[in-house]
Design an enzyme around this catalytic site. Structure first.
Site, PDB file in Angstrom:
ATOM      1  N   SER A   1       0.820  -1.211   0.000  1.00  0.00           N
ATOM      2  CA  SER A   1       0.000   0.000   0.000  1.00  0.00           C
ATOM      3  C   SER A   1       0.857   1.265   0.000  1.00  0.00           C
ATOM      4  O   SER A   1       2.022   1.262   0.418  1.00  0.00           O
ATOM      5  CB  SER A   1      -0.921   0.020   1.223  1.00  0.00           C
ATOM      6  OG  SER A   1      -1.769  -1.107   1.223  1.00  0.00           O
TER       7      SER A   1
HETATM    8  N1  SAM Z   1      -0.440  -5.063   4.047  1.00  0.00           N
HETATM    9  C1  SAM Z   1       0.252  -5.394   2.833  1.00  0.00           C
HETATM   10  C2  SAM Z   1       1.661  -4.836   2.790  1.00  0.00           C
HETATM   11  O1  SAM Z   1       2.067  -4.138   3.720  1.00  0.00           O
HETATM   12  O2  SAM Z   1       2.353  -5.131   1.822  1.00  0.00           O
HETATM   13  C3  SAM Z   1      -0.496  -5.015   1.594  1.00  0.00           C
HETATM   14  C4  SAM Z   1      -1.696  -5.847   1.428  1.00  0.00           C
HETATM   15  S1  SAM Z   1      -2.295  -6.062  -0.204  1.00  0.00           S
HETATM   16  C5  SAM Z   1      -3.059  -4.497  -0.538  1.00  0.00           C
HETATM   17  C6  SAM Z   1      -3.646  -7.146   0.216  1.00  0.00           C
HETATM   18  C7  SAM Z   1      -3.195  -8.549   0.592  1.00  0.00           C
HETATM   19  O3  SAM Z   1      -4.319  -9.252   1.122  1.00  0.00           O
HETATM   20  C8  SAM Z   1      -2.701  -9.369  -0.589  1.00  0.00           C
HETATM   21  O4  SAM Z   1      -1.421  -9.854  -0.341  1.00  0.00           O
HETATM   22  C9  SAM Z   1      -3.729 -10.492  -0.693  1.00  0.00           C
HETATM   23  O5  SAM Z   1      -3.196 -11.698  -1.163  1.00  0.00           O
HETATM   24  C10 SAM Z   1      -4.218 -10.591   0.720  1.00  0.00           C
HETATM   25  N2  SAM Z   1      -5.536 -11.227   0.891  1.00  0.00           N
HETATM   26  C11 SAM Z   1      -6.626 -11.148   0.098  1.00  0.00           C
HETATM   27  N3  SAM Z   1      -7.643 -11.855   0.609  1.00  0.00           N
HETATM   28  C12 SAM Z   1      -7.180 -12.409   1.761  1.00  0.00           C
HETATM   29  C13 SAM Z   1      -7.752 -13.271   2.747  1.00  0.00           C
HETATM   30  N4  SAM Z   1      -9.001 -13.715   2.662  1.00  0.00           N
HETATM   31  N5  SAM Z   1      -6.986 -13.629   3.800  1.00  0.00           N
HETATM   32  C14 SAM Z   1      -5.694 -13.204   3.921  1.00  0.00           C
HETATM   33  N6  SAM Z   1      -5.101 -12.408   3.000  1.00  0.00           N
HETATM   34  C15 SAM Z   1      -5.835 -12.010   1.948  1.00  0.00           C
END
Ligand code: SAM
Length: 261
Positions: free
Chosen positions: A111
């Site tokens: 992000s």
């Molecule tokens: N917080 C992260 C960082 O600092 O890099 C960025 C997060 S990215 C915008 C969203 C993440 O949520 C992705 O890596 C995605 O694979 C994960 N994600 C999506 N659905 C999910 C779920 N049901 N449970 C866990 N992770 C999930």
């Protein structure tokens, strides 16, 4: 409050550029499969910046956070400490301190720094807090949380990202973060209750298991919506839950159970 949008989610919005009338675009799906490289880390709770990028990081804080509404000194300090370049793939390192999200592979993103700081500040963490993050991604947000809280539990659904984030956090010495591969919709019941929960992928509703795992007085921040979302803050009270909405944002969708409900 000044809000400058960062880069986009998917092709069309990526092309729109950085200023989109206050819409904070926190995620994008640019495909990228480049692995992170692994520079040696340091022991201890906090990361140490490799030489050369500290100036970039200080400028990022000055220009992207302090000119907006990031005022909590502990959050500002954490953002000054965590080496963001260590959490992005090598071909994105030069861009690590830009005012935008960046691709991290597997169609996911790290992000925008402002969104990381904003969501962290909204949780009002104390040093003894126990925090759950859903959506580990690169591990960068988890590292920022780890600077401020006693323990961070972070769940990532994509196995390769979970493993890579775990490695990066270990190299940097973040001993107070645990990363688990799985569907964060269900939370981490064995470690509940949490003083704070941060969700960094967007469902179209607030997962009830996460609300149930919030301690009384605890805060949950989550982007809610389908194509575009609203950052929503829930506070658990003795009697129930209070809900507040803040910024318009754009995150990658929450996958797994969230899509079936
Ligand atoms: N917080 C992260 C960082 O600092 O890099 C960025 C997060 S990215 C915008 C969203 C993440 O949520 C992705 O890596 C995605 O694979 C994960 N994600 C999506 N659905 C999910 C779920 N049901 N449970 C866990 N992770 C999930």
């Amino acid at each position: 409050m000044k809000h400058t949008a960062a880069a986009g989610y998917g092709g069309p919005l990526e092309a729109v550029g950085f200023v989109l009338l206050g819409l904070i675009l926190a995620g994008c799906t640019a495909p990228l499969e480049t692995p992170l490289d692994a520079a040696p880390g340091v022991a201890g709770r906090s990361a140490q910046a490799p030489p050369g990028r500290e100036g970039d990081r200080m400028r990022m804080v000055e220009r992207q956070l302090l000119t907006r509404d990031i005022t909590d000194p502990r959050v500002v300090r954490a953002m000054r400490r965590v080496p963001r370049e260590r959490f992005v793939p090598p071909d994105q390192r030069q861009r690590a301190y830009e005012d935008r999200p960046l691709p991290i592979g597997y169609r996911q993103t790290i992000s925008q720094p402002y969104i990381v700081a904003y969501m962290t500040q909204a949780l009002r963490l104390t040093p003894d807090a126990k925090v759950l993050e859903v959506g580990t991604g690169s591990g960068y947000q988890a590292a920022v949380l780890a600077e401020l809280a006693a323990a961070v539990y972070s769940i990532e659904i994509i196995t390769q990202l979970a493993e890579r984030a775990r490695d990066t956090l270990a190299e940097l010495g973040y001993a107070n973060v645990q990363v688990r591969q799985g569907d964060g919709y269900a939370g981490w019941p064995e470690q509940a209750p949490f003083d704070a929960i941060m969700v960094t992928a967007a469902p179209d509703h607030v997962p009830q298991p996460l609300v149930d795992q919030l301690a009384v007085g605890g805060r949950l921040i989550i982007p809610v919506g389908q194509n575009r979302q609203t950052l929503t803050i829930l506070t658990r009270t003795e009697d129930g839950v209070e809900q507040d909405t803040t910024l318009p944002v754009l995150f990658v969708p929450m996958t797994g159970e969230a899509e079936r409900r």
